[in-house]
Design a protein around this motif. Structure first.
Motif, PDB file in Angstrom:
ATOM      1  N   PHE A 263      33.399  40.207  48.211  1.00 13.60           N
ATOM      2  CA  PHE A 263      34.715  39.770  47.777  1.00 13.60           C
ATOM      3  C   PHE A 263      34.778  38.585  46.924  1.00 13.60           C
ATOM      4  O   PHE A 263      35.811  38.429  46.464  1.00 13.60           O
ATOM      5  CB  PHE A 263      35.886  39.940  48.613  1.00 13.60           C
ATOM      6  CG  PHE A 263      36.044  41.156  49.406  1.00 13.60           C
ATOM      7  CD1 PHE A 263      36.758  42.083  48.767  1.00 13.60           C
ATOM      8  CD2 PHE A 263      35.280  41.559  50.778  1.00 13.60           C
ATOM      9  CE1 PHE A 263      37.055  43.652  49.529  1.00 13.60           C
ATOM     10  CE2 PHE A 263      35.502  42.918  51.352  1.00 13.60           C
ATOM     11  CZ  PHE A 263      36.527  43.877  50.631  1.00 13.60           C
TER      12      PHE A 263
ATOM     13  N   GLN B 222      37.351  36.830  44.232  1.00 16.25           N
ATOM     14  CA  GLN B 222      38.828  37.544  44.503  1.00 16.25           C
ATOM     15  C   GLN B 222      39.231  36.649  45.793  1.00 16.25           C
ATOM     16  O   GLN B 222      38.715  36.053  46.581  1.00 16.25           O
ATOM     17  CB  GLN B 222      38.791  38.961  44.906  1.00 16.25           C
ATOM     18  CG  GLN B 222      38.127  39.617  43.793  1.00 16.25           C
ATOM     19  CD  GLN B 222      38.094  41.185  44.020  1.00 16.25           C
ATOM     20  OE1 GLN B 222      38.856  42.068  43.702  1.00 16.25           O
ATOM     21  NE2 GLN B 222      36.973  41.527  44.466  1.00 16.25           N
TER      22      GLN B 222
ATOM     23  N   VAL C 160      40.987  36.387  48.951  1.00 20.02           N
ATOM     24  CA  VAL C 160      40.904  37.449  50.394  1.00 20.02           C
ATOM     25  C   VAL C 160      41.923  37.061  51.510  1.00 20.02           C
ATOM     26  O   VAL C 160      42.047  35.822  51.984  1.00 20.02           O
ATOM     27  CB  VAL C 160      39.441  37.507  50.723  1.00 20.02           C
ATOM     28  CG1 VAL C 160      39.504  38.428  52.133  1.00 20.02           C
ATOM     29  CG2 VAL C 160      38.389  37.927  49.840  1.00 20.02           C
TER      30      VAL C 160
ATOM     31  N   ARG D  57      47.086  43.929  44.896  1.00 20.79           N
ATOM     32  CA  ARG D  57      45.674  44.278  44.362  1.00 20.79           C
ATOM     33  C   ARG D  57      45.505  43.869  42.999  1.00 20.79           C
ATOM     34  O   ARG D  57      44.268  43.466  42.677  1.00 20.79           O
ATOM     35  CB  ARG D  57      45.659  45.830  44.821  1.00 20.79           C
ATOM     36  CG  ARG D  57      44.150  46.282  44.425  1.00 20.79           C
ATOM     37  CD  ARG D  57      43.716  47.635  45.030  1.00 20.79           C
ATOM     38  NE  ARG D  57      42.416  47.903  44.989  1.00 20.79           N
ATOM     39  CZ  ARG D  57      41.642  47.745  45.711  1.00 20.79           C
ATOM     40  NH1 ARG D  57      41.887  47.063  46.774  1.00 20.79           N
ATOM     41  NH2 ARG D  57      40.052  48.201  45.583  1.00 20.79           N
TER      42      ARG D  57
ATOM     43  N   GLU E  13      46.797  41.470  41.378  1.00 22.59           N
ATOM     44  CA  GLU E  13      46.589  40.115  41.134  1.00 22.59           C
ATOM     45  C   GLU E  13      45.215  39.640  41.484  1.00 22.59           C
ATOM     46  O   GLU E  13      44.988  38.488  41.368  1.00 22.59           O
ATOM     47  CB  GLU E  13      47.510  39.513  41.971  1.00 22.59           C
ATOM     48  CG  GLU E  13      49.108  39.790  41.535  1.00 22.59           C
ATOM     49  CD  GLU E  13      50.039  39.274  42.384  1.00 22.59           C
ATOM     50  OE1 GLU E  13      49.820  38.361  42.954  1.00 22.59           O
ATOM     51  OE2 GLU E  13      50.916  40.121  42.615  1.00 22.59           O
ATOM     52  N   GLY E  14      44.263  40.580  41.828  1.00 28.64           N
ATOM     53  CA  GLY E  14      42.709  39.966  42.217  1.00 28.64           C
ATOM     54  C   GLY E  14      42.778  39.796  43.617  1.00 28.64           C
ATOM     55  O   GLY E  14      41.879  38.694  44.024  1.00 28.64           O
ATOM     56  N   VAL E  15      43.548  40.119  44.570  1.00 29.40           N
ATOM     57  CA  VAL E  15      43.642  39.986  45.940  1.00 29.40           C
ATOM     58  C   VAL E  15      43.205  41.272  46.529  1.00 29.40           C
ATOM     59  O   VAL E  15      43.499  42.330  46.498  1.00 29.40           O
ATOM     60  CB  VAL E  15      45.105  39.677  46.463  1.00 29.40           C
ATOM     61  CG1 VAL E  15      45.096  39.484  47.987  1.00 29.40           C
ATOM     62  CG2 VAL E  15      45.843  38.560  45.740  1.00 29.40           C
ATOM     63  N   ARG E  16      42.257  40.856  47.717  1.00 27.22           N
ATOM     64  CA  ARG E  16      41.547  42.086  48.645  1.00 27.22           C
ATOM     65  C   ARG E  16      41.870  41.431  49.961  1.00 27.22           C
ATOM     66  O   ARG E  16      42.028  40.315  50.577  1.00 27.22           O
ATOM     67  CB  ARG E  16      40.200  42.227  48.193  1.00 27.22           C
ATOM     68  CG  ARG E  16      39.872  42.553  46.917  1.00 27.22           C
ATOM     69  CD  ARG E  16      40.366  44.093  46.561  1.00 27.22           C
ATOM     70  NE  ARG E  16      40.041  44.620  45.127  1.00 27.22           N
ATOM     71  CZ  ARG E  16      40.779  44.255  44.241  1.00 27.22           C
ATOM     72  NH1 ARG E  16      42.031  43.799  44.388  1.00 27.22           N
ATOM     73  NH2 ARG E  16      40.573  44.752  43.140  1.00 27.22           N
TER      74      ARG E  16
ATOM     75  N   ARG F 100      38.886  32.101  45.755  1.00 31.99           N
ATOM     76  CA  ARG F 100      37.805  32.665  45.241  1.00 31.99           C
ATOM     77  C   ARG F 100      36.563  32.054  45.063  1.00 31.99           C
ATOM     78  O   ARG F 100      35.746  32.940  44.992  1.00 31.99           O
ATOM     79  CB  ARG F 100      38.230  32.756  43.542  1.00 31.99           C
ATOM     80  CG  ARG F 100      39.384  33.304  43.300  1.00 31.99           C
ATOM     81  CD  ARG F 100      39.882  33.483  41.757  1.00 31.99           C
ATOM     82  NE  ARG F 100      40.943  34.237  41.477  1.00 31.99           N
ATOM     83  CZ  ARG F 100      42.136  33.964  41.641  1.00 31.99           C
ATOM     84  NH1 ARG F 100      42.503  32.827  42.014  1.00 31.99           N
ATOM     85  NH2 ARG F 100      42.981  34.797  41.245  1.00 31.99           N
TER      86      ARG F 100
ATOM     87  N   VAL G 104      46.449  32.257  44.542  1.00 28.83           N
ATOM     88  CA  VAL G 104      46.323  33.163  43.442  1.00 28.83           C
ATOM     89  C   VAL G 104      46.464  32.605  42.356  1.00 28.83           C
ATOM     90  O   VAL G 104      45.659  32.710  41.211  1.00 28.83           O
ATOM     91  CB  VAL G 104      47.344  34.482  43.650  1.00 28.83           C
ATOM     92  CG1 VAL G 104      47.234  35.063  42.281  1.00 28.83           C
ATOM     93  CG2 VAL G 104      46.711  35.300  44.740  1.00 28.83           C
TER      94      VAL G 104
END
Length: 207
Positions: free
Chosen positions: A85, A88, A90, A117, A119-122, A179, A204
């Motif tokens: 990940f 991104q 997390v 999701r 927005e690049g979030v996992r 990230r 983010v």
């Protein structure tokens, strides 16, 4: 150089993880006096300012520490790793099917996972102390969880963290990892989507 850790106020209900971040950054509370163990000088530890407030603790970018390596099988036997990940943001959530506060927050976490999701979030779970995967899988189905969870029945993955960062006896716990794979936010106890969303947005927005 002064490193700063700031605590971000959120509504009541999210636990305070100040002790976790004192250990995480090698810091102690700065009340204007000399740090414990001496008045400074050559070889003295870097001093860190900690401002506590009710809610979660947010670590400034220049004070963050790397997250331990986490990898293993998910509840379906597939290989999952935190390193996969990288790049991104997390949300790492520790839970167990036996944990009532974990059940209380699960629906909110799933909703926020879907909302962020793009927005690049996992989201990634660590399922602990469920030796029978069937109980954990039932929990996942009941709450419609779409994100994977590492199966950690003995708590071995949790022991890779300093105990004050992730206390193996305290459930649930949630970390926000930036990230670059560093711990940016620590929350002890159940959290709602409304409490977590603004903390997550801070990380983010760092780009």
């Amino acid at each position: 150089m002064r490193r700063r850790v700031r605590a971000a106020a959120v509504p009541a209900g999210a636990g305070l993880a100040v002790a976790a971040l004192l250990l995480l950054t090698g810091a102690w509370t700065d009340h204007g006096g000399a740090p414990a163990g001496g008045a400074g000088g050559a070889g003295a530890p870097v001093r860190t300012t900690v401002r506590a407030a009710a809610g979660a603790t947010v670590v400034d970018r220049d004070a963050r520490e790397e997250t331990p390596a986490l990898a293993g099988e998910d509840l379906d036997g597939k290989q999952v790793s935190l390193a996969g990940f990288r790049g991104q943001v997390v949300v790492l959530n520790v839970w167990g099917s036996w944990c009532a506060p974990c059940r209380a927050e699960a629906d909110d976490l799933e909703r926020l996972s879907r909302q962020t999701r793009d927005e690049g979030v996992r989201f990634l779970g660590i399922n602990t102390r469920d030796r029978d995967r069937a109980a954990a899988q039932s929990f996942v189905r009941a709450h419609g969880l779409s994100f994977p969870s590492l199966h950690d029945p003995t708590g071995e993955l949790l022991l890779r963290f300093p105990p004050a960062v992730l206390n193996p006896q305290a459930m649930p716990s949630t970390l926000v990892i930036d990230r670059r794979g560093r711990i940016a936010v620590a929350i002890g106890g159940a959290v709602t989507a409304e409490q977590l969303r603004p903390l997550l947005a801070r990380v983010v927005e760092e780009g």
